[in-house]
Design a protein around this motif. Structure first.
Motif, PDB file in Angstrom:
ATOM      1  N   CYS A 150       0.854  -1.195   0.000  1.00  0.00           N
ATOM      2  CA  CYS A 150       0.000   0.000   0.000  1.00  0.00           C
ATOM      3  C   CYS A 150       0.890   1.245   0.000  1.00  0.00           C
ATOM      4  CB  CYS A 150      -0.899  -0.006   1.229  1.00  0.00           C
ATOM      5  SG  CYS A 150      -1.773   1.558   1.481  1.00  0.00           S
ATOM      6  N   THR A 151       0.609   2.161  -0.888  1.00  0.00           N
ATOM      7  CA  THR A 151       1.440   3.372  -1.008  1.00  0.00           C
ATOM      8  C   THR A 151       1.503   4.142   0.301  1.00  0.00           C
ATOM      9  OG1 THR A 151       0.617   3.493  -3.252  1.00  0.00           O
ATOM     10  CG2 THR A 151       1.798   5.409  -2.456  1.00  0.00           C
ATOM     11  N   LYS A 152       0.390   4.114   1.069  1.00  0.00           N
ATOM     12  CA  LYS A 152       0.372   4.857   2.335  1.00  0.00           C
ATOM     13  C   LYS A 152       0.692   3.962   3.533  1.00  0.00           C
ATOM     14  CE  LYS A 152      -3.246   7.779   0.362  1.00  0.00           C
ATOM     15  NZ  LYS A 152      -4.708   7.940   0.265  1.00  0.00           N
ATOM     16  N   LEU A 154      -1.004   1.670   4.817  1.00  0.00           N
ATOM     17  CA  LEU A 154      -2.177   1.570   5.690  1.00  0.00           C
ATOM     18  C   LEU A 154      -2.308   0.153   6.238  1.00  0.00           C
ATOM     19  CD1 LEU A 154      -4.789   3.542   3.558  1.00  0.00           C
ATOM     20  CD2 LEU A 154      -3.470   4.358   5.520  1.00  0.00           C
ATOM     21  N   GLN A 158      -8.469  -0.391   2.756  1.00  0.00           N
ATOM     22  CA  GLN A 158      -8.336   0.548   1.637  1.00  0.00           C
ATOM     23  C   GLN A 158      -8.723   1.973   2.017  1.00  0.00           C
ATOM     24  OE1 GLN A 158     -10.840   0.143  -2.004  1.00  0.00           O
ATOM     25  NE2 GLN A 158      -9.189  -1.192  -2.666  1.00  0.00           N
ATOM     26  N   CYS A 159      -8.006   2.931   1.418  1.00  0.00           N
ATOM     27  CA  CYS A 159      -8.228   4.342   1.772  1.00  0.00           C
ATOM     28  C   CYS A 159      -9.455   4.925   1.092  1.00  0.00           C
ATOM     29  CB  CYS A 159      -7.005   5.171   1.403  1.00  0.00           C
ATOM     30  SG  CYS A 159      -6.749   5.309  -0.386  1.00  0.00           S
ATOM     31  N   GLY A 161      -9.460   5.545  -2.231  1.00  0.00           N
ATOM     32  CA  GLY A 161      -9.034   6.205  -3.464  1.00  0.00           C
ATOM     33  C   GLY A 161      -8.804   5.257  -4.628  1.00  0.00           C
ATOM     34  N   ALA A 162      -8.882   3.965  -4.378  1.00  0.00           N
ATOM     35  CA  ALA A 162      -8.582   3.004  -5.449  1.00  0.00           C
ATOM     36  C   ALA A 162      -9.692   2.986  -6.498  1.00  0.00           C
ATOM     37  CB  ALA A 162      -8.409   1.611  -4.861  1.00  0.00           C
ATOM     38  N   CYS A 167      -4.073   1.871  -7.495  1.00  0.00           N
ATOM     39  CA  CYS A 167      -3.858   2.877  -6.448  1.00  0.00           C
ATOM     40  C   CYS A 167      -4.114   4.282  -7.005  1.00  0.00           C
ATOM     41  CB  CYS A 167      -2.429   2.766  -5.944  1.00  0.00           C
ATOM     42  SG  CYS A 167      -2.006   4.019  -4.707  1.00  0.00           S
ATOM     43  N   GLU A 168      -4.676   5.134  -6.146  1.00  0.00           N
ATOM     44  CA  GLU A 168      -4.940   6.502  -6.603  1.00  0.00           C
ATOM     45  C   GLU A 168      -3.634   7.240  -6.926  1.00  0.00           C
ATOM     46  OE1 GLU A 168      -6.764   9.037  -3.747  1.00  0.00           O
ATOM     47  OE2 GLU A 168      -5.467   8.408  -2.107  1.00  0.00           O
ATOM     48  N   CYS A 176      -3.547  -1.388  -6.281  1.00  0.00           N
ATOM     49  CA  CYS A 176      -3.864  -1.047  -4.884  1.00  0.00           C
ATOM     50  C   CYS A 176      -3.486  -2.245  -4.018  1.00  0.00           C
ATOM     51  CB  CYS A 176      -5.352  -0.734  -4.746  1.00  0.00           C
ATOM     52  SG  CYS A 176      -5.873  -0.680  -3.018  1.00  0.00           S
ATOM     53  N   GLY A 177      -2.615  -2.030  -3.048  1.00  0.00           N
ATOM     54  CA  GLY A 177      -2.168  -3.123  -2.181  1.00  0.00           C
ATOM     55  C   GLY A 177      -3.324  -3.784  -1.452  1.00  0.00           C
ATOM     56  N   TRP A 178      -4.265  -2.974  -0.989  1.00  0.00           N
ATOM     57  CA  TRP A 178      -5.387  -3.557  -0.240  1.00  0.00           C
ATOM     58  C   TRP A 178      -6.365  -4.280  -1.143  1.00  0.00           C
ATOM     59  CZ3 TRP A 178      -6.095  -5.122   4.477  1.00  0.00           C
ATOM     60  CH2 TRP A 178      -5.216  -4.644   5.452  1.00  0.00           C
TER      61      TRP A 178
HETATM   62  S1  SF4 Z   1      -5.435   3.267  -3.224  1.00  0.00           S
HETATM   63 FE1  SF4 Z   1      -4.890   1.349  -2.184  1.00  0.00          FE
HETATM   64  S2  SF4 Z   1      -2.625   1.183  -2.278  1.00  0.00           S
HETATM   65 FE2  SF4 Z   1      -3.210   3.310  -2.792  1.00  0.00          FE
HETATM   66  S3  SF4 Z   1      -3.014   4.372  -0.862  1.00  0.00           S
HETATM   67 FE3  SF4 Z   1      -5.187   3.762  -1.065  1.00  0.00          FE
HETATM   68  S4  SF4 Z   1      -5.324   1.762  -0.039  1.00  0.00           S
HETATM   69 FE4  SF4 Z   1      -3.150   2.202  -0.340  1.00  0.00          FE
END
Ligand code: SF4
Ligand code: SF4
Length: 225
Positions: A150-152, A154, A158-159, A161-162, A167-168, A176-178
């Motif tokens: 996950c870029t953040k 987390l 998931q944030c 934004g995917a 990933c956003e 997106c990792g999640w």
């Molecule tokens: S879109 Fe997915 S990989 Fe990207 S920051 Fe959000 S949760 Fe993490």
């Protein structure tokens, strides 16, 4: 070189709670040097698991579990033993556990925490795979590290934004990792882990290098005795 420590036995047995049988996978690279996943430690683990009532269907120690192609190839002679097990317990650094999880179509449990060396990172195929956090959470995330996937970084999903699994941040380049974690758990029929994961999922204090490996000027190159 990545250094690791074995997780407490109670924690490992907790992971194996629903499993009657298990295959053991060790690593003849860094884990052997760390005394956490070489032939001797795998033999000891087998004894402890059998004493706890588990059936060990087989075991092997492969060279450098962090190389996924090698893991796949190395497991070919053990396909029957792996198939007979409910799950696989991997005794290596976080990169090796992830390479095994990506190669085996059944639950993979982490037996070790990867410890911080204060800067170096575990890599796999050119991308960072383990931040050496000292408190491995791969049990709860289908063997995909949320800190690196996950870029953040987390830990709680998931944030928002995917889009379409991307990933956003850099949607053209990054999954997106999640999303990957969700899909892996869904494939393994283990989505309940997302509900069962401990609320206090990580001890961030463990991301500091342990004192005993930073007591020399060249501490980042030292391995604990
Ligand atoms: S879109 Fe997915 S990989 Fe990207 S920051 Fe959000 S949760 Fe993490
Ligand atoms: S959770 Fe990720 S960073 Fe932490 S030890 Fe496991 S693979 Fe490494």
């Amino acid at each position: 070189m990545l250094i690791s420590e074995q997780k407490p036995m109670e924690e490992i047995l907790g992971y194996l709670n629903g499993d009657r049988s298990v295959f053991l996978l060790g690593c003849d690279g860094c884990a052997q040097a760390s005394h956490t996943g070489g032939p001797e430690e795998v033999r000891e683990m087998q004894g402890r698991l059998e004493a706890a009532g588990k059936t060990v269907t087989g075991s092997t120690v492969l060279d450098f579990l962090c190389e996924r192609a090698q893991v796949k190839l190395g497991l070919v002679p053990f396909a029957g033993q792996v198939a007979a097990a409910d799950s696989v317990l991997v005794m290596s650094c976080g990169v090796g556990i992830q390479a095994a999880a990506a190669s085996i179509d059944k639950p993979v449990h982490p037996a070790c925490n990867t410890l911080s060396l204060g800067g170096s990172r575990g890599e796999w195929q050119g991308s960072e795979r383990c931040m050496e956090c000292g408190d491995c959470v791969l049990e709860w995330t289908g063997g995909i590290c949320p800190l690196t996937a996950c870029t953040k970084s987390l830990l709680n999903g998931q944030c928002g934004g995917a889009k379409n699994g991307k990933c956003e941040f850099q949607p053209d380049l990054r999954d997106c990792g999640w999303h990957l974690i969700y899909e892996r758990l869904r494939k393994l029929n283990r989505l309940q882990l997302l509900r069962d994961a401990p609320i206090n999922i990580k001890q961030y204090s463990r991301m500091q290098p342990p004192k005993e490996i930073r007591n020399t000027p060249r501490w980042s190159l030292d391995v604990r005795a």
